[in-house]
Design a protein around this motif. Structure first.
Motif, PDB file in Angstrom:
ATOM      1  N   GLY A 102      76.139  19.497  29.955  1.00 13.43           N
ATOM      2  CA  GLY A 102      75.047  18.558  29.725  1.00 13.43           C
ATOM      3  C   GLY A 102      73.941  18.575  30.754  1.00 13.43           C
ATOM      4  O   GLY A 102      73.101  17.668  30.774  1.00 13.43           O
ATOM      5  N   PHE A 103      73.909  19.606  31.609  1.00 13.66           N
ATOM      6  CA  PHE A 103      72.840  19.694  32.607  1.00 13.66           C
ATOM      7  C   PHE A 103      71.485  19.720  31.929  1.00 13.66           C
ATOM      8  O   PHE A 103      71.265  20.491  30.990  1.00 13.66           O
ATOM      9  N   ASN A 104      70.574  18.891  32.392  1.00 16.52           N
ATOM     10  CA  ASN A 104      69.260  18.773  31.783  1.00 16.52           C
ATOM     11  C   ASN A 104      68.243  19.585  32.579  1.00 16.52           C
ATOM     12  O   ASN A 104      67.671  19.114  33.561  1.00 16.52           O
ATOM     13  N   GLY A 105      68.019  20.805  32.155  1.00 17.36           N
ATOM     14  CA  GLY A 105      67.077  21.667  32.866  1.00 17.36           C
ATOM     15  C   GLY A 105      67.410  23.120  32.614  1.00 17.36           C
ATOM     16  O   GLY A 105      68.449  23.455  32.031  1.00 17.36           O
ATOM     17  N   GLY A 106      66.509  24.005  33.046  1.00 21.34           N
ATOM     18  CA  GLY A 106      66.721  25.431  32.882  1.00 21.34           C
ATOM     19  C   GLY A 106      67.327  26.048  34.131  1.00 21.34           C
ATOM     20  O   GLY A 106      67.775  25.350  35.045  1.00 21.34           O
ATOM     21  N   PHE A 107      67.295  27.389  34.179  1.00 22.67           N
ATOM     22  CA  PHE A 107      67.887  28.099  35.304  1.00 22.67           C
ATOM     23  C   PHE A 107      67.179  27.754  36.613  1.00 22.67           C
ATOM     24  O   PHE A 107      67.811  27.598  37.653  1.00 22.67           O
ATOM     25  N   TYR A 108      65.851  27.599  36.557  1.00 19.40           N
ATOM     26  CA  TYR A 108      65.081  27.245  37.763  1.00 19.40           C
ATOM     27  C   TYR A 108      65.573  25.916  38.329  1.00 19.40           C
ATOM     28  O   TYR A 108      65.832  25.792  39.532  1.00 19.40           O
ATOM     29  N   GLN A 109      65.712  24.921  37.465  1.00 20.37           N
ATOM     30  CA  GLN A 109      66.164  23.600  37.918  1.00 20.37           C
ATOM     31  C   GLN A 109      67.596  23.664  38.432  1.00 20.37           C
ATOM     32  O   GLN A 109      67.953  22.992  39.394  1.00 20.37           O
ATOM     33  N   HIS A 110      68.405  24.497  37.778  1.00 21.77           N
ATOM     34  CA  HIS A 110      69.792  24.666  38.234  1.00 21.77           C
ATOM     35  C   HIS A 110      69.832  25.170  39.676  1.00 21.77           C
ATOM     36  O   HIS A 110      70.641  24.707  40.487  1.00 21.77           O
ATOM     37  N   CYS A 111      68.933  26.120  39.978  1.00 24.50           N
ATOM     38  CA  CYS A 111      68.929  26.723  41.318  1.00 24.50           C
ATOM     39  C   CYS A 111      68.359  25.792  42.382  1.00 24.50           C
ATOM     40  O   CYS A 111      68.478  26.080  43.577  1.00 24.50           O
ATOM     41  N   THR A 112      67.738  24.697  41.979  1.00 22.37           N
ATOM     42  CA  THR A 112      67.223  23.730  42.948  1.00 22.37           C
ATOM     43  C   THR A 112      68.112  22.494  43.016  1.00 22.37           C
ATOM     44  O   THR A 112      67.844  21.590  43.798  1.00 22.37           O
ATOM     45  N   SER A 113      69.145  22.471  42.191  1.00 19.49           N
ATOM     46  CA  SER A 113      70.036  21.303  42.183  1.00 19.49           C
ATOM     47  C   SER A 113      71.075  21.435  43.291  1.00 19.49           C
ATOM     48  O   SER A 113      71.318  22.523  43.819  1.00 19.49           O
ATOM     49  N   ASP A 114      71.675  20.320  43.637  1.00 20.71           N
ATOM     50  CA  ASP A 114      72.737  20.333  44.647  1.00 20.71           C
ATOM     51  C   ASP A 114      74.057  19.898  44.020  1.00 20.71           C
ATOM     52  O   ASP A 114      74.874  19.240  44.645  1.00 20.71           O
ATOM     53  N   ARG A 115      74.252  20.295  42.757  1.00 20.43           N
ATOM     54  CA  ARG A 115      75.489  19.958  42.071  1.00 20.43           C
ATOM     55  C   ARG A 115      76.667  20.607  42.777  1.00 20.43           C
ATOM     56  O   ARG A 115      76.625  21.790  43.115  1.00 20.43           O
ATOM     57  N   PRO A 116      77.753  19.870  43.013  1.00 18.23           N
ATOM     58  CA  PRO A 116      78.931  20.431  43.669  1.00 18.23           C
ATOM     59  C   PRO A 116      79.476  21.639  42.901  1.00 18.23           C
ATOM     60  O   PRO A 116      79.628  21.597  41.684  1.00 18.23           O
ATOM     61  N   GLY A 117      79.713  22.706  43.629  1.00 16.08           N
ATOM     62  CA  GLY A 117      80.284  23.896  43.019  1.00 16.08           C
ATOM     63  C   GLY A 117      79.297  24.810  42.327  1.00 16.08           C
ATOM     64  O   GLY A 117      79.668  25.884  41.846  1.00 16.08           O
ATOM     65  N   ALA A 118      78.030  24.403  42.261  1.00 10.85           N
ATOM     66  CA  ALA A 118      77.030  25.232  41.578  1.00 10.85           C
ATOM     67  C   ALA A 118      76.735  26.495  42.381  1.00 10.85           C
ATOM     68  O   ALA A 118      76.682  26.470  43.612  1.00 10.85           O
ATOM     69  N   VAL A 119      76.565  27.608  41.676  1.00  7.45           N
ATOM     70  CA  VAL A 119      76.170  28.867  42.311  1.00  7.45           C
ATOM     71  C   VAL A 119      74.686  29.056  42.028  1.00  7.45           C
ATOM     72  O   VAL A 119      74.271  29.149  40.873  1.00  7.45           O
ATOM     73  N   ASN A 120      73.887  29.084  43.071  1.00  3.77           N
ATOM     74  CA  ASN A 120      72.436  29.180  42.920  1.00  3.77           C
ATOM     75  C   ASN A 120      71.929  30.576  43.235  1.00  3.77           C
ATOM     76  O   ASN A 120      72.661  31.429  43.748  1.00  3.77           O
TER      77      ASN A 120
END
Length: 202
Positions: A102-120
């Motif tokens: 349910g992440f709201n955003g594209g790959f760019y937003q994913h790479c700027t997020s600080d979600r635990p465990g996220a690979v940026n």
């Protein structure tokens, strides 16, 4: 040097996070869960090895020409490129998992997020689109294979690309199509290979 320092920083962060999680498990009395019996493999040493391990990525569908990727193994920086390609696929896979959650955003937003465990992925090594000039003159080079469920022609234009290298004539790229909200529910990687023609290479 900057990339090496960033990699060391990432390793240290991952080690610190693992230590914290192990401590929490021990505090909860779950000692057996702190032991990893089978050690995970590191980054591949070549694109040939990378290709053998593509099944590791549930959220990435690779339709790219294998031969073009394997040609990169002839370059002086092949091991570096292969390691970066692996990390790029990990970031795309991480994004797909986030989208499924349910992440709201594209790959760019994913790479700027600080979600635990996220690979940026470093944003300065990501181009979400090509210039109009590049697409008008060399757009045909950026049409790659996709499942026919995605496009009946079996091909689709891809502009988003990740930079695996910036020096020399090869300067490898990964081109992809975000289909996380589409029929496949994954990111489709249509190209892994040398830099394609643009205003700088022509």
């Amino acid at each position: 040097m900057e990339e090496a320092l960033r990699a060391l920083d990432d390793v240290e962060r991952a080690r610190a996070e693992a230590d914290i999680l192990r401590r929490r498990l021990r505090d909860a009395g779950r000692y057996d869960d702190t032991v990893v019996v089978e050690q995970p493999r590191g980054v591949p040493d070549s694109f040939e090895e990378l290709w053998e391990r593509l099944d590791d990525f549930e959220g990435v569908l690779v339709t790219a020409d294998r031969s073009k990727a394997l040609d990169l193994d002839e370059g002086e920086r092949a091991r570096v490129w292969a390691a970066k390609a692996w990390n790029a696929l990990r970031a795309l896979d991480s994004y797909t998992q986030a989208a499924r959650e349910g992440f709201n955003g594209g790959f760019y937003q994913h790479c700027t997020s600080d979600r635990p465990g996220a690979v940026n992925w470093p944003l300065k090594q990501f181009a979400p689109a090509e210039s109009d000039t590049t697409m008008n003159r060399w757009g045909a080079e950026r049409i790659f294979a996709v499942p026919e469920d995605v496009d009946p022609s079996g091909r689709k234009e891809m502009q988003a690309n990740l930079k695996l290298g910036a020096k020399g004539g090869t300067s490898p790229r990964i081109y992809s199509l975000d289909d996380t909200q589409g029929i496949t529910g994954r990111v489709i990687v249509g190209y892994i290979g040398p830099h394609l023609t643009n205003t700088k290479t022509n």
